[in-house]
Motif scaffolding. Structure first.
Motif, PDB file in Angstrom:
ATOM      1  N   GLY A 111       0.795  -1.211   0.000  1.00 15.16           N
ATOM      2  CA  GLY A 111       0.000   0.000   0.000  1.00 15.16           C
ATOM      3  C   GLY A 111       0.836   1.272   0.000  1.00 15.16           C
TER       4      GLY A 111
ATOM      5  N   THR B  41      -6.825  11.973   4.075  1.00 15.08           N
ATOM      6  CA  THR B  41      -7.954  11.048   4.151  1.00 15.08           C
ATOM      7  C   THR B  41      -9.275  11.785   3.999  1.00 15.08           C
TER       8      THR B  41
ATOM      9  N   SER C 115      -9.315   6.932   1.834  1.00 15.13           N
ATOM     10  CA  SER C 115      -8.280   5.910   1.948  1.00 15.13           C
ATOM     11  C   SER C 115      -7.960   5.314   0.582  1.00 15.13           C
TER      12      SER C 115
ATOM     13  N   ALA D 149      -7.673   2.332  -0.064  1.00 12.98           N
ATOM     14  CA  ALA D 149      -8.495   1.132  -0.219  1.00 12.98           C
ATOM     15  C   ALA D 149      -9.828   1.446  -0.894  1.00 12.98           C
ATOM     16  N   ARG D 150     -10.287   2.664  -0.773  1.00 14.87           N
ATOM     17  CA  ARG D 150     -11.542   3.070  -1.421  1.00 14.87           C
ATOM     18  C   ARG D 150     -11.443   2.948  -2.940  1.00 14.87           C
ATOM     19  N   TYR D 151     -10.230   3.012  -3.459  1.00 13.00           N
ATOM     20  CA  TYR D 151     -10.021   2.978  -4.902  1.00 13.00           C
ATOM     21  C   TYR D 151      -9.573   1.591  -5.382  1.00 13.00           C
ATOM     22  N   GLY D 152      -9.604   0.613  -4.490  1.00 17.66           N
ATOM     23  CA  GLY D 152      -9.193  -0.731  -4.855  1.00 17.66           C
ATOM     24  C   GLY D 152      -7.720  -1.007  -4.637  1.00 17.66           C
TER      25      GLY D 152
ATOM     26  N   PRO E  84      -4.284  -1.489  -2.215  1.00 17.75           N
ATOM     27  CA  PRO E  84      -4.062  -2.023  -0.867  1.00 17.75           C
ATOM     28  C   PRO E  84      -3.894  -0.903   0.153  1.00 17.75           C
ATOM     29  N   ALA E  85      -4.397  -1.128   1.344  1.00 19.04           N
ATOM     30  CA  ALA E  85      -4.265  -0.136   2.406  1.00 19.04           C
ATOM     31  C   ALA E  85      -2.811  -0.056   2.854  1.00 19.04           C
TER      32      ALA E  85
ATOM     33  N   THR F 254       0.367  -0.039   5.099  1.00 11.69           N
ATOM     34  CA  THR F 254       0.675  -0.553   6.435  1.00 11.69           C
ATOM     35  C   THR F 254       1.569   0.408   7.200  1.00 11.69           C
TER      36      THR F 254
ATOM     37  N   PRO G 139      -3.703  -6.644  -6.874  1.00 10.44           N
ATOM     38  CA  PRO G 139      -2.655  -6.809  -5.863  1.00 10.44           C
ATOM     39  C   PRO G 139      -1.354  -7.277  -6.505  1.00 10.44           C
TER      40      PRO G 139
ATOM     41  N   ASP H 290      -4.360 -12.579  -5.130  1.00 13.49           N
ATOM     42  CA  ASP H 290      -5.721 -12.821  -4.656  1.00 13.49           C
ATOM     43  C   ASP H 290      -6.429 -13.918  -5.451  1.00 13.49           C
TER      44      ASP H 290
END
Length: 441
Positions: A209, A247, A252, A254-257, A259-260, A262, A289, A303
């Motif tokens: 991410g 934010t 985030s 993650a909202r766009y697909g 990875p968040a 870390t 991913p 995935d």
């Protein structure tokens, strides 16, 4: 040159040019060796070893990128393209009369230490071998020249075309193809956006991410906001404020697909893009991913999904190599060598470096400040601490960098604003060390 050079500078990109200017300003005879036929380094589109592509722009704003000694034109856009930046560096050479110190088409083959404080530089040029003996060497050859590919390679037999971002020049290379871009840095985002307009399908594989920062926040270039905070707050507090602002503004990753992350904001090199998030939300770029395997024209992801592609572009960074130095001087690697203030080699008097770092912001003001520090040291206006204190400072800095950035090249990492202020303080401290105690009274 009528006077034998006291210093050899290797490279005539931004780092090498600031070194030549600082040394010339201090009346230090200098020769600069540049392997290509023009100055400007990585900003010269189409030059050998340049990673520049047609759509490349600065990812730091004009006001935070320009040299203190040579401001960029006020009517330029906030984020100039590579043509303007290359021209800016050429104008720098002309304005300050640096050209007669620069030997173009001279490739340095070997740098050796004859005795402490004396170095021999051997280069090959258009008229044959060249050799100079100098008091000091400034290594400014850059570290975005040797592409790094996945090692070991991903398993599987691949038939899709592959290239590294170093060889990318423009969207025409992507037209009509199913393209997979692998990486999370600035080049990966730029190329993915280009592909989303030119390719038939664009996938972006991001294994780890990253925080994607738009180039404007609150109506201003985003790096100016962090710069304003840096003058007042420690980085941990800056991190919380900047991350909350980011934010709230774009959400985030993650909202766009994607990875968040870390890691917190400001704990890695920032990734800036105005176009990426929009193209993701419109479906013109599809997030994936990490890659698990390549089989024929299909790419398998971690995935479990797989997709057929025609072209894989590896935006996986560069190896840091300084092939003309004895490996023993690099203590296991050019990206791990301990340098006092990221400039001075504690165990090799006269061996200095400009630009061997990764900044959270622009490199230009930092290399300018590093060059001035070297010039002051060579003219006696700045004195280094003893080698024991230099090494202790390097260890302390590495511990702090590892705590912040982890194992991602901590020896090279600098916080733009903090480091620029540190170099200013270091110059003042070294000036006091250089002045006899009686003269300070």
């Amino acid at each position: 040159m009528g006077v034998p050079p006291r210093v050899a500078v290797i490279g005539a990109g931004a780092a090498g040019l600031t070194a030549v200017k600082a040394l010339r300003d201090a009346d230090v005879p200098t020769v600069c060796f540049e392997a290509t036929d023009q100055v400007g380094g990585l900003w010269v589109y189409g030059a050998p070893d340049s990673p520049a592509y047609r759509t490349l722009h600065l990812n730091t704003s004009r006001g935070r990128t320009e040299f203190a000694d040579h401001p960029m034109p006020a009517d330029w856009p906030d984020y100039p393209d590579h043509r303007r930046v290359a021209g800016y560096l050429a104008d720098y050479v002309d304005r300050f009369g640096l050209g007669d110190s620069i030997r173009l088409r001279h490739t340095v083959e070997r740098v050796t230490q004859d005795r402490p404080g004396t170095w021999t530089v051997r280069a090959s040029g258009p008229d044959g071998p060249v050799e100079v003996t100098v008091d000091a060497v400034v290594v400014a050859n850059g570290h975005n020249r040797v592409p790094r590919l996945p090692d070991p390679p991903y398993p599987g037999t691949r038939t899709a075309e592959q290239m590294h971002s170093h060889d990318y020049r423009g969207p025409e290379q992507l037209a009509g193809k199913r393209v997979l871009v692998v990486g999370g840095g600035n080049s990966a985002m730029d190329i993915a956006v280009d592909a989303s307009y030119a390719a038939t399908r664009t996938l972006l594989s991001v294994r780890r991410g990253v925080w994607v920062v738009p180039k404007y926040l609150l109506g201003r270039p985003s790096d100016t906001l962090n710069g304003a905070l840096a003058r007042r707050l420690p980085w941990r507090l800056r991190q919380r404020i900047s991350q909350a602002m980011l934010t709230a503004t774009v959400g985030s990753p993650a909202r766009y697909g994607l990875p968040a992350p870390t890691h917190g904001f400001l704990q890695d090199h920032p990734t800036l893009s105005d176009g990426l998030l929009s193209r993701l939300t419109h479906g013109d770029i599809e997030a994936r991913p990490g890659v698990a395997a390549l089989n024929g024209d299909r790419v398998e992801f971690t995935d479990g999904r797989s997709d057929s592609v025609d072209l894989v572009i590896w935006c996986t960074g560069y190896r840091v190599e300084i092939p003309f130095l004895d490996p023993a001087l690099l203590d296991g690697g050019a990206d791990t060598v301990a340098l006092y203030r990221h400039v001075f080699h504690p165990d090799a008097p006269g061996l200095t470096f400009v630009g061997l770092m990764q900044s959270t912001g622009s490199a230009f003001p930092l290399v300018e400040a590093q060059a001035k520090l070297i010039a002051a040291q060579l003219t006696g206006r700045y004195a280094l601490p003893d080698p024991h204190r230099q090494r202790a400072a390097c260890r302390a800095e590495l511990r702090a960098a590892t705590a912040r950035w982890g194992q991602r090249r901590p020896a090279m990492r600098v916080d733009f604003d903090v480091y620029l202020a540190e170099l200013t303080r270091e110059l003042a401290s070294g000036a006091r060390r250089a002045t006899p105690a009686g003269a300070r009274q």
